[in-house]
Write an enzyme that holds these catalytic residues in place. Structure first.
Site, PDB file in Angstrom:
ATOM      1  N   HIS A  59      50.687  27.533  56.814  1.00 54.84           N
ATOM      2  CA  HIS A  59      50.350  27.130  58.187  1.00 54.84           C
ATOM      3  C   HIS A  59      48.145  26.714  57.585  1.00 54.84           C
ATOM      4  O   HIS A  59      47.719  27.097  56.953  1.00 54.84           O
ATOM      5  CB  HIS A  59      49.171  27.734  59.029  1.00 54.84           C
ATOM      6  CG  HIS A  59      48.079  28.262  60.032  1.00 54.84           C
ATOM      7  ND1 HIS A  59      48.667  28.430  61.318  1.00 54.84           N
ATOM      8  CD2 HIS A  59      47.418  27.068  60.266  1.00 54.84           C
ATOM      9  CE1 HIS A  59      47.161  28.190  62.620  1.00 54.84           C
ATOM     10  NE2 HIS A  59      46.697  27.013  61.738  1.00 54.84           N
ATOM     11  N   HIS A  61      45.415  23.153  57.177  1.00 53.31           N
ATOM     12  CA  HIS A  61      44.655  21.992  57.682  1.00 53.31           C
ATOM     13  C   HIS A  61      44.659  20.734  56.573  1.00 53.31           C
ATOM     14  O   HIS A  61      43.337  21.205  55.852  1.00 53.31           O
ATOM     15  CB  HIS A  61      43.651  21.753  59.205  1.00 53.31           C
ATOM     16  CG  HIS A  61      44.058  23.013  60.011  1.00 53.31           C
ATOM     17  ND1 HIS A  61      44.682  22.210  61.072  1.00 53.31           N
ATOM     18  CD2 HIS A  61      43.931  24.008  59.986  1.00 53.31           C
ATOM     19  CE1 HIS A  61      44.540  23.727  62.485  1.00 53.31           C
ATOM     20  NE2 HIS A  61      44.483  24.491  61.250  1.00 53.31           N
ATOM     21  N   ARG A  63      43.398  17.677  56.936  1.00 52.45           N
ATOM     22  CA  ARG A  63      42.309  16.834  57.490  1.00 52.45           C
ATOM     23  C   ARG A  63      43.075  15.169  57.720  1.00 52.45           C
ATOM     24  O   ARG A  63      42.026  14.927  58.252  1.00 52.45           O
ATOM     25  CB  ARG A  63      41.014  17.210  57.088  1.00 52.45           C
ATOM     26  CG  ARG A  63      40.419  18.134  57.635  1.00 52.45           C
ATOM     27  CD  ARG A  63      40.655  18.973  59.045  1.00 52.45           C
ATOM     28  NE  ARG A  63      39.919  20.097  58.901  1.00 52.45           N
ATOM     29  CZ  ARG A  63      39.562  20.869  59.983  1.00 52.45           C
ATOM     30  NH1 ARG A  63      41.058  20.709  60.614  1.00 52.45           N
ATOM     31  NH2 ARG A  63      39.485  22.353  60.184  1.00 52.45           N
ATOM     32  N   ASN A  93      46.896  19.109  64.250  1.00 46.43           N
ATOM     33  CA  ASN A  93      45.753  18.513  64.731  1.00 46.43           C
ATOM     34  C   ASN A  93      44.685  17.393  63.924  1.00 46.43           C
ATOM     35  O   ASN A  93      43.666  18.094  63.689  1.00 46.43           O
ATOM     36  CB  ASN A  93      44.687  19.651  65.394  1.00 46.43           C
ATOM     37  CG  ASN A  93      44.255  20.406  64.167  1.00 46.43           C
ATOM     38  OD1 ASN A  93      44.890  20.080  63.168  1.00 46.43           O
ATOM     39  ND2 ASN A  93      43.328  21.375  64.504  1.00 46.43           N
ATOM     40  N   ASP A 151      48.756  23.564  67.767  1.00 47.99           N
ATOM     41  CA  ASP A 151      47.459  24.510  67.312  1.00 47.99           C
ATOM     42  C   ASP A 151      46.271  23.938  67.306  1.00 47.99           C
ATOM     43  O   ASP A 151      46.025  22.594  66.631  1.00 47.99           O
ATOM     44  CB  ASP A 151      47.835  24.478  64.812  1.00 47.99           C
ATOM     45  CG  ASP A 151      46.463  26.155  65.173  1.00 47.99           C
ATOM     46  OD1 ASP A 151      46.405  26.942  65.249  1.00 47.99           O
ATOM     47  OD2 ASP A 151      45.973  25.368  64.284  1.00 47.99           O
ATOM     48  N   HIS A 231      48.170  32.964  62.722  1.00 50.67           N
ATOM     49  CA  HIS A 231      47.179  34.007  62.752  1.00 50.67           C
ATOM     50  C   HIS A 231      47.157  34.701  63.581  1.00 50.67           C
ATOM     51  O   HIS A 231      46.110  34.676  64.787  1.00 50.67           O
ATOM     52  CB  HIS A 231      46.082  32.809  62.805  1.00 50.67           C
ATOM     53  CG  HIS A 231      46.115  31.679  63.961  1.00 50.67           C
ATOM     54  ND1 HIS A 231      46.119  32.202  65.192  1.00 50.67           N
ATOM     55  CD2 HIS A 231      45.811  30.211  63.906  1.00 50.67           C
ATOM     56  CE1 HIS A 231      45.817  31.318  65.700  1.00 50.67           C
ATOM     57  NE2 HIS A 231      45.422  30.314  65.031  1.00 50.67           N
ATOM     58  N   ASP A 303      45.520  29.326  57.010  1.00 49.88           N
ATOM     59  CA  ASP A 303      44.816  29.112  57.902  1.00 49.88           C
ATOM     60  C   ASP A 303      43.854  27.731  57.321  1.00 49.88           C
ATOM     61  O   ASP A 303      42.772  27.641  57.717  1.00 49.88           O
ATOM     62  CB  ASP A 303      44.251  29.791  59.278  1.00 49.88           C
ATOM     63  CG  ASP A 303      43.621  28.592  60.794  1.00 49.88           C
ATOM     64  OD1 ASP A 303      44.203  27.371  60.532  1.00 49.88           O
ATOM     65  OD2 ASP A 303      43.563  28.995  61.443  1.00 49.88           O
ATOM     66  N   PHE A 321      34.711  26.051  64.396  1.00 46.60           N
ATOM     67  CA  PHE A 321      35.998  28.035  64.236  1.00 46.60           C
ATOM     68  C   PHE A 321      36.586  26.840  62.499  1.00 46.60           C
ATOM     69  O   PHE A 321      37.115  26.178  62.467  1.00 46.60           O
ATOM     70  CB  PHE A 321      36.619  28.422  65.111  1.00 46.60           C
ATOM     71  CG  PHE A 321      36.193  28.221  66.152  1.00 46.60           C
ATOM     72  CD1 PHE A 321      35.304  29.965  66.354  1.00 46.60           C
ATOM     73  CD2 PHE A 321      35.855  27.568  67.629  1.00 46.60           C
ATOM     74  CE1 PHE A 321      35.147  30.406  67.784  1.00 46.60           C
ATOM     75  CE2 PHE A 321      35.138  28.067  68.274  1.00 46.60           C
ATOM     76  CZ  PHE A 321      35.381  29.147  68.735  1.00 46.60           C
ATOM     77  N   GLY A 322      36.521  28.127  61.583  1.00 46.23           N
ATOM     78  CA  GLY A 322      37.368  27.704  60.677  1.00 46.23           C
ATOM     79  C   GLY A 322      37.205  28.382  59.009  1.00 46.23           C
ATOM     80  O   GLY A 322      35.583  27.482  59.416  1.00 46.23           O
TER      81      GLY A 322
END
Ligand SMILES: [Zn+2]
Ligand SMILES: [Zn+2]
Length: 421
Positions: A59, A61, A63, A93, A151, A231, A303, A321-322
């Site tokens: 998991h 990202h 981008r 995403n 997600d 998560h 994540d 968030f993140g």
């Protein structure tokens, strides 16, 4: 040819824990054994180090496409290599969303051209992850996706989840869900409880997550699909997963390093403590650690969610968030779980290797003929994490400046050393 000599080989798949040499030829492991001889090989002296199967992150990202200010496939995978990961699964995403085969293909091509480690894309469950029509799941599977997820948000309705599962099961794809109930989540920025009251920040109840986990497990029971909970952060969710496993459903789950390390007591007016799901209560955190130890939890996943510094440099409730997570994941596992006596070193390695591999329906082991993906790490090396030194583009970590014992020392992908400390 590369010969890795005298490392302590820890392979959860075969329960190996022994000092062995590993010979690599043509991107694959060709021999494993004591005191191998290969005159023409390049040597790597792994004395005093652990040699594990290559770590897989289920998991993250990256981008790209669309968010290159925050991260790219190139910078994200360099950060992953530094964290000891040999393969990372990137969430869909992006902008555009990875909901069709041409986006999947472009990610696969970019990764082949500029990725430091393997990139395994995850396709969206619904078009644009909008929760309405199904995405082009079968065409994306042909283009290389390894799982399906919306997600960033949950699969919007139980009815859509049923369709997604019915579609994914014959394709052999797991459905990964980001579990939250939007009506309970609404406007929240941290876990609801005494600490959100104290800080005066709008809270998100723990039930927001577990209600959705319960719904998805009901759907897995109905359809027989493979369901993976992303998560997971609460004891309530874990209770649902444990019951599903007892009932032999194909349900798995992951936990992030920040959720097994921090709690809502650590939250302050610093947006590096803002992530989704939010940091949980101490009781939830302790339940997650028990689940990591007893096998109820299948994988540690980062994540990794880079956000450009300017976007995090705002008031707590306005920040995205993140947090980033590749480079601190193993060190947090070693410090928080192994050094504290809560998990064995072999169990920690399993949570980074065979555990995530099985979620994807793969095997991961150190044996002749297998791809030469290896993570070589030290349990002793002391170092301080400096987010500013990361090859990644973002700096949003709550662990910036923290000192650790234990670190990735070399990352080997297809027989090539792609990172060396
Ligand atoms: Zn998520
Ligand atoms: Zn995510």
């Amino acid at each position: 040819m590369l010969l890795i000599r005298n490392g302590r080989v820890l392979d959860p798949a075969t329960k190996t824990d022994a000092t062995l040499d590993i010979l690599i030829e043509g991107g694959r492991i060709s021999r494993v054994g004591p005191a191998l001889d290969a005159r023409d090989a390049e040597f790597f002296d792994a004395r005093g180090l652990i040699v594990a199967p290559g770590f897989i992150d289920l998991h993250c990202h990256l981008r790209e496409p669309g968010g290159e200010m925050s991260e790219t496939i190139e910078t994200g995978t360099q950060s992953a290599a530094r964290g000891g990961f040999t393969a990372v699964c990137c969430m869909p995403n992006t902008q555009p969303v990875n909901d069709n085969a041409s986006v999947t293909r472009s990610i696969v091509e970019r990764a082949a051209a500029s990725g430091a480690v393997r990139v395994w894309p995850i396709g969206a469950a619904s078009m644009g992850s909008k929760g309405e029509a199904l995405a082009e799941i079968s065409a994306m599977k042909a283009a290389g996706i390894v799982a399906v997820s919306d997600d960033g948000k949950p699969v919007a309705t139980a009815r859509l989840m049923r369709q997604v599962m019915d579609y994914c099961t014959p394709l052999g794809l797991p459905v990964i869900d980001h579990c939250e109930d939007p009506s309970l989540f609404a406007g929240g920025v941290m876990r609801e409880g005494p600490n959100s009251l104290k800080l005066g920040l709008p809270g998100i109840p723990a039930a927001s997550e577990s209600i959705c986990v319960g719904r998805d497990i009901e759907m897995a029971l109905l359809t027989g699909a493979r369901l993976h909970i992303a998560h997971m952060s609460t004891a309530g969710s874990l209770a649902y997963v444990r019951a599903a496993k007892r009932n032999k459903l194909r349900v798995t789950c992951e936990v992030t390093p920040h959720h097994f390390t921090l709690t809502d007591e650590d939250v302050r007016y610093d947006t590096h403590y803002k992530m989704n799901p939010p940091l949980a209560s101490r009781a939830d955190r302790d339940a997650l650690i028990a689940g990591l130890a007893d096998g109820s939890i299948d994988a540690i996943a980062t994540d990794h969610a880079p956000h450009h510094p300017a976007s995090k440099d705002v008031e707590f409730d306005r920040a995205p968030f993140g947090v980033v997570g590749f480079e601190t994941a193993l060190a947090l596992g070693l410090t928080e779980l192994v050094d504290s006596g809560k998990l064995s070193l072999a169990r920690l390695v399993e949570l980074f290797t065979t555990g995530p591999a099985r979620v994807l329906g793969l095997e991961r082991t150190i044996a002749a003929g297998e791809p030469a993906d290896l993570t070589i790490f030290s349990t002793e090396h002391t170092w301080t994490y400096r987010a500013a030194d990361s090859p990644g583009k973002s700096r949003n970590s709550p662990f910036d400046g923290r000192s650790f014992r234990g670190a990735p020392m070399a990352t080997v992908v297809a027989g090539r050393i792609v990172y060396r400390r």
